[in-house]
Design a protein around this motif. Sequence first.
Motif, PDB file in Angstrom:
ATOM      1  N   HIS A 135       0.907  -1.380   0.030  1.00  0.00           N
ATOM      2  CA  HIS A 135       0.058   0.058   0.070  1.00  0.00           C
ATOM      3  C   HIS A 135       0.923   1.281   0.039  1.00  0.00           C
ATOM      4  CE1 HIS A 135       0.357   1.244   4.457  1.00  0.00           C
ATOM      5  NE2 HIS A 135       0.250  -0.310   4.607  1.00  0.00           N
ATOM      6  N   ASP A 162       5.941   1.030   7.197  1.00  0.00           N
ATOM      7  CA  ASP A 162       4.607   0.742   6.898  1.00  0.00           C
ATOM      8  C   ASP A 162       4.186   1.888   5.819  1.00  0.00           C
ATOM      9  OD1 ASP A 162       2.012  -0.110   6.871  1.00  0.00           O
ATOM     10  OD2 ASP A 162       1.657   0.591   8.709  1.00  0.00           O
ATOM     11  N   ASP A 163       4.264   1.555   4.679  1.00  0.00           N
ATOM     12  CA  ASP A 163       4.724   0.472   4.080  1.00  0.00           C
ATOM     13  C   ASP A 163       5.617   0.564   3.001  1.00  0.00           C
ATOM     14  OD1 ASP A 163       4.259  -2.416   3.581  1.00  0.00           O
ATOM     15  OD2 ASP A 163       2.750  -1.913   2.172  1.00  0.00           O
ATOM     16  N   GLU A 196      -5.089   2.111   2.139  1.00  0.00           N
ATOM     17  CA  GLU A 196      -5.333   0.845   3.174  1.00  0.00           C
ATOM     18  C   GLU A 196      -5.674   1.270   4.668  1.00  0.00           C
ATOM     19  OE1 GLU A 196      -3.856  -2.212   5.924  1.00  0.00           O
ATOM     20  OE2 GLU A 196      -2.981  -0.355   5.815  1.00  0.00           O
ATOM     21  N   GLU A 197      -5.067   2.662   5.092  1.00  0.00           N
ATOM     22  CA  GLU A 197      -4.977   3.015   6.337  1.00  0.00           C
ATOM     23  C   GLU A 197      -6.165   3.729   6.638  1.00  0.00           C
ATOM     24  OE1 GLU A 197      -2.743   2.182   8.121  1.00  0.00           O
ATOM     25  OE2 GLU A 197      -0.759   1.818   7.363  1.00  0.00           O
ATOM     26  N   ASP A 222       2.821  -6.361   3.613  1.00  0.00           N
ATOM     27  CA  ASP A 222       2.532  -5.174   4.745  1.00  0.00           C
ATOM     28  C   ASP A 222       3.150  -5.561   6.134  1.00  0.00           C
ATOM     29  OD1 ASP A 222       1.466  -3.025   5.648  1.00  0.00           O
ATOM     30  OD2 ASP A 222      -0.542  -3.395   5.267  1.00  0.00           O
TER      31      ASP A 222
HETATM   32 ZN   LIG Z   1       0.422  -1.140   6.534  1.00  0.00          ZN
END
Ligand SMILES: [Zn+2]
Length: 451
Positions: A135, A162-163, A196-197, A222
């Motif tokens: 991501h 991340d990430d 994603e977050e 991830d």
């Molecule tokens: Zn992540």
Amino acid sequence: MEETMEGNKCVRVNRNYIVAIIGIWFLGAVPQAMGQDSPYEVSPIVINVYSLLASNPQVKKGVDAIKVDHENTIVEQKQICEIPAPPFKEQIRAADYQKRLAALGLRDVQMDKEGNVFGLRPGAGKGPKLLVCAHLDTVFAEGTDVKVKERDGKLYAPGIADDARGLAALLSIIRAFNASGIKTVGDIVFCGNVGEEGLGDLRGVKALFRDHRDIDGFITIDGTGADKITYLATGSHRYLITYKGEGGHSFRAFGRPSAIHALGRSIAQIADLKPPREPKTTFTVGVIRGGTSVNSIAAEASMEFDMRSDNERELLELEAKFLEIVKKAAADENARWRSDKITTQIKMVGDRPAGVQPPDSIIVQAAWAATQIIGQKPKLGEASSTDSNLPISLGIPSLTLGGGGKDDYNHAPGEWFDPTNAYQGPQRIFLTILGLVGVDGVSEPLLSLRK
Ligand SMILES: [Zn+2]
């Protein structure tokens, strides 16, 4: 985890067999993995595929290439990290990543309407299609200092693990394919995805699986490490609840209902909810806002609410209770003052489905065998919330695998990444991919075509 392991249907085989045949060839030594404490079984079909792959010189070339590429991968990881990518503002990093994908020779490299960037590495034909993602977005707001600082062999920066690690590991895997010249049976789509977050709410993968109905398997890179296999998805629902009323002077307008009082009634009852411990189901009111001054009846008050469960049914049950409380609190506040002025706005701001796959599913077994080959001791991870949630909920075999190395303090300004032996992350994923899509003339794909 013990309970689910009982459902294991694999044929019992000598667990150390796969380690012996594969380990010696790749590593020159039999690793200590798969001791008697591990209850996990790898089926003969998976053992067979991985012994074929392990004795193939092209595969070894690819695995070795990832190790040689280590420093280069770290350089890219730092470069990617230093391009800010706040939620919903991933465009600059995405455009940069698109260029990197194109430079590695992928076919049809493009950015979709949602902002995902991806390209195809075609297989020999008639094989399964595997989507491999990392991501692009971080949790950090615009203006966050993302410059990477190095101290005692560690890299410090928000988003460095991340990430940025996943994104860099993915590029290293593509280079390994190029270096080895391997022809896979199935197609591989490599992708940097958005959303994603947090409130991104998996919008990137939601778009990918909405627009492409021919994806047979999914891996997202991830987190870090090279031993954990995450195959269970914790679902979450999130709400923004806003109570509104007329408001007014605290003395002169006394008698009007208050939005803050309605919110208080609501939270008091929410606090007493008792979800089951198993399957783990949780909730919290994470943020409250409201009111204007100490001597005003509040005209507006709101809360942000998060609930999670490893089981979709429990999630829905908790949600129903929550929504009932939210509505009742407004009615109670109105009834208290014989009014009807408090209204309730209910907005769902997060929807990540929960999902399960059997621990002995073929994709988990493939990752297990791949983990052993690189000399790590595989372990099944607890349920978590990642991009895999969406495909798992659709019944598509999916995993979340770490990009190698170590990290801590992610989602915090002190996030760090330790690159020691981090190449094992992409090595393991490279081998997992090969098992799943098959290598032309060497091994059949373990992944089946979607029905
Ligand atoms: Zn992540």
